[in-house]
Scaffold this motif. Structure first.
Motif, PDB file in Angstrom:
ATOM      1  N   VAL A   1       0.811  -1.218   0.000  1.00  0.00           N
ATOM      2  CA  VAL A   1       0.000   0.000   0.000  1.00  0.00           C
ATOM      3  C   VAL A   1       0.846   1.270   0.000  1.00  0.00           C
TER       4      VAL A   1
ATOM      5  N   GLU B   1      -6.021   5.110 -10.415  1.00  0.00           N
ATOM      6  CA  GLU B   1      -7.238   5.115  -9.586  1.00  0.00           C
ATOM      7  C   GLU B   1      -8.219   6.172 -10.101  1.00  0.00           C
TER       8      GLU B   1
ATOM      9  N   ARG C   1      -9.910   4.876 -13.068  1.00  0.00           N
ATOM     10  CA  ARG C   1     -10.917   3.877 -12.708  1.00  0.00           C
ATOM     11  C   ARG C   1     -12.200   4.571 -12.277  1.00  0.00           C
ATOM     12  N   ARG C   2     -12.012   5.620 -11.488  1.00  0.00           N
ATOM     13  CA  ARG C   2     -13.154   6.389 -11.010  1.00  0.00           C
ATOM     14  C   ARG C   2     -13.935   6.970 -12.203  1.00  0.00           C
TER      15      ARG C   2
ATOM     16  N   VAL D   1     -12.514  -7.742  -6.961  1.00  0.00           N
ATOM     17  CA  VAL D   1     -12.748  -6.398  -6.438  1.00  0.00           C
ATOM     18  C   VAL D   1     -12.884  -6.423  -4.918  1.00  0.00           C
TER      19      VAL D   1
ATOM     20  N   MET E   1      -9.514  -6.778  -3.455  1.00  0.00           N
ATOM     21  CA  MET E   1      -8.709  -5.561  -3.554  1.00  0.00           C
ATOM     22  C   MET E   1      -9.137  -4.534  -2.528  1.00  0.00           C
TER      23      MET E   1
ATOM     24  N   VAL F   1      -7.445  -5.233   0.576  1.00  0.00           N
ATOM     25  CA  VAL F   1      -5.995  -5.106   0.575  1.00  0.00           C
ATOM     26  C   VAL F   1      -5.511  -3.649   0.644  1.00  0.00           C
ATOM     27  N   GLY F   2      -6.402  -2.717   0.381  1.00  0.00           N
ATOM     28  CA  GLY F   2      -6.039  -1.310   0.552  1.00  0.00           C
ATOM     29  C   GLY F   2      -5.519  -0.618  -0.672  1.00  0.00           C
ATOM     30  N   HIS F   3      -5.630   0.681  -0.642  1.00  0.00           N
ATOM     31  CA  HIS F   3      -5.316   1.573  -1.754  1.00  0.00           C
ATOM     32  C   HIS F   3      -6.201   1.340  -2.969  1.00  0.00           C
ATOM     33  N   HIS F   4      -6.163   0.097  -3.483  1.00  0.00           N
ATOM     34  CA  HIS F   4      -6.958  -0.203  -4.660  1.00  0.00           C
ATOM     35  C   HIS F   4      -8.427   0.073  -4.384  1.00  0.00           C
ATOM     36  N   PHE F   5      -9.071   0.549  -5.400  1.00  0.00           N
ATOM     37  CA  PHE F   5     -10.515   0.710  -5.344  1.00  0.00           C
ATOM     38  C   PHE F   5     -10.997   1.588  -4.217  1.00  0.00           C
ATOM     39  N   GLU F   6     -10.328   2.699  -4.089  1.00  0.00           N
ATOM     40  CA  GLU F   6     -10.794   3.677  -3.116  1.00  0.00           C
ATOM     41  C   GLU F   6     -12.206   4.115  -3.493  1.00  0.00           C
ATOM     42  N   VAL F   7     -12.487   4.009  -4.790  1.00  0.00           N
ATOM     43  CA  VAL F   7     -13.820   4.400  -5.261  1.00  0.00           C
ATOM     44  C   VAL F   7     -14.902   3.803  -4.399  1.00  0.00           C
ATOM     45  N   LEU F   8     -14.741   2.540  -4.068  1.00  0.00           N
ATOM     46  CA  LEU F   8     -15.763   1.874  -3.274  1.00  0.00           C
ATOM     47  C   LEU F   8     -15.968   2.586  -1.941  1.00  0.00           C
TER      48      LEU F   8
ATOM     49  N   ASP G   1     -15.193   5.785  -1.373  1.00  0.00           N
ATOM     50  CA  ASP G   1     -15.782   7.088  -1.684  1.00  0.00           C
ATOM     51  C   ASP G   1     -17.290   6.975  -1.812  1.00  0.00           C
ATOM     52  N   MET G   2     -17.701   5.942  -2.533  1.00  0.00           N
ATOM     53  CA  MET G   2     -19.133   5.765  -2.790  1.00  0.00           C
ATOM     54  C   MET G   2     -19.839   5.107  -1.618  1.00  0.00           C
TER      55      MET G   2
ATOM     56  N   ILE H   1     -19.774   1.997  -0.680  1.00  0.00           N
ATOM     57  CA  ILE H   1     -20.405   0.734  -1.059  1.00  0.00           C
ATOM     58  C   ILE H   1     -19.713  -0.414  -0.349  1.00  0.00           C
TER      59      ILE H   1
END
Lengths: 225, 225
Positions: free
Chosen positions: A122, A135, A138-139, B181, B184, B187-194, B196-197, B199
């Motif tokens: 990380v 990232e 991706r967003r 997903v 990920m 595991v962190g960092h990845h997919f911060e979008v989730l 943010d949203m 979800i």
DNA sequence: CAAACAAATGACTGATAGTCAGAAAGTGAC
DNA sequence: GTCACTTTCTGACTATCAGTCATTTGTTTG
């Protein structure tokens, strides 16, 4: 005086030159088999210089990944700008097709995506501007899907009992799964099952679209097929 | 005399001992950060011995991957043996839940799966008994899904206009996307979008099941919800 | 017990990621 | 044009580690 500017431009050019060389080498031999010395030679620079522009080998590969992810997003973007008279569900289909086509045409970038997602240090990633940009892309990609879904919920082609954001993530993720499999099939050894079963990638994708299409369609849309 | 047998048994034990040590080290530090010397020390053996049992570092990691994939298949198998009174679509749901639970409980094995799939040196893989076994497990897992779908087509819970094999691959692949997903996110960092949203993974999975459920359901099954 | 065989060792080699002191090139003031 | 200064580049060097192999240790068997 535009000296500052020119310097910045030249720095960018060097960067690009290095990424180009790295791509050439890594795409042909794979990451593990590629050496920084080899990349330096291809770029007609010394190894030390590479490290002035990129913190380490991973960072350099992340730069390639970022390039790929931006190319992909540019294509997604084009779906919206170049096709105004589509229903929401058609847009979803187009996005999926765009993704799959990209993976087919650029398996090496997709491989880079897979590598990127397999990283889990990380702290490394947080610091990397390239990872950040990935990232961000991706967003943005997710926003394209959300937009398509919202359009679909407006025009009555998508079931509005879903939360568009949640559904977007689901579609994005599952599509990613499909593309991963179709990528692996191309790369060999993996997924011999598909060959055994004689399932072509196209059939896979068509079935996926049928599944998603049926799954998110409104009652009326389903009937009128 | 059972000397031969005992030898074979001891060889197996050594093998297991090495894989155990490798798991301990690699799961805690990651593959890159783990050294063969470190693993040897953990296993209370010399490095040379490791190479008597495993061709190289990758092969050793593949052994871990194989172990994980067998564990997962054992769980799939249990779904069928311990639950006889389920409809096809329920079985599909159970398989999906099993997969997701496995990934949650064993993120490190899943990471190994991801690594395995990122490999593309075909010749290497073809030679590896572990890779072969992973492929065999994948085949078996797909067969579980095919069986569930066929049951569903019989009992009227799954739309039989699909080809069960093709649909199975689609479901397997897209589920893989969802689990990737959700892995990920953990595991962190990845997919911060989730984040943010806002979800949660559960919502993701529920939506996915709704999507697939609706997508593959028969007309009647859809109505009777 | 000794010869033959099998298993284990760890010092060694080669490859390579990453560093750094110094060379080369560029800049700009006089 | 040249000198002082900054920026960019270089490649020899170091540390690390995967993988090898001659040697040692342990086991089997006649």
């Amino acid at each position: 005086m535009g000296t500052e500017e020119r310097k910045a431009r030249e720095k960018e050019r060097r960067r690009k030159q290095i990424i180009d060389a790295a791509e050439k080498i890594i795409f042909s031999k794979g990451l593990e088999q590629s050496t920084m010395d080899g990349i330096a030679e291809e770029a007609e620079l010394s190894k030390g210089t590479l490290y002035l522009y990129f913190k380490n080998k991973t960072e350099l590969y992340l730069a390639i990944t970022e390039r790929g992810s931006s190319m992909l997003n540019a294509r997604f973007s084009k779906v919206f700008t170049s096709a105004h008279d589509h229903t929401g569900i058609e847009l979803i289909r187009l996005i999926g097709e765009t993704y799959l086509t990209f993976v087919r045409e650029n398996p090496n970038y997709f491989k880079a995506f897979m590598y990127y997602e397999s990283l889990s240090d990380v702290k490394e990633l947080e610091k990397s501007e390239f990872a950040q940009s990935c990232e961000e892309n991706r967003r943005e990609a997710l926003n394209f899907i959300i937009r398509a879904l919202q359009i679909g919920m407006q025009d009555g082609t998508v079931d509005d009992s879903y939360d568009p954001k949640e559904l977007a993530v689901v579609i994005w993720s599952s599509t990613r799964g499909i593309t991963t499999v179709s990528h692996m099939k191309g790369v060999g050894h993996h997924f011999e099952v598909l060959d055994d079963m004689e399932i072509p990638v196209d059939a896979l994708f068509e079935n996926f679209l049928k599944l998603v299409g049926t799954g998110i369609a409104t009652e009326e849309a389903r009937k009128s097929r």
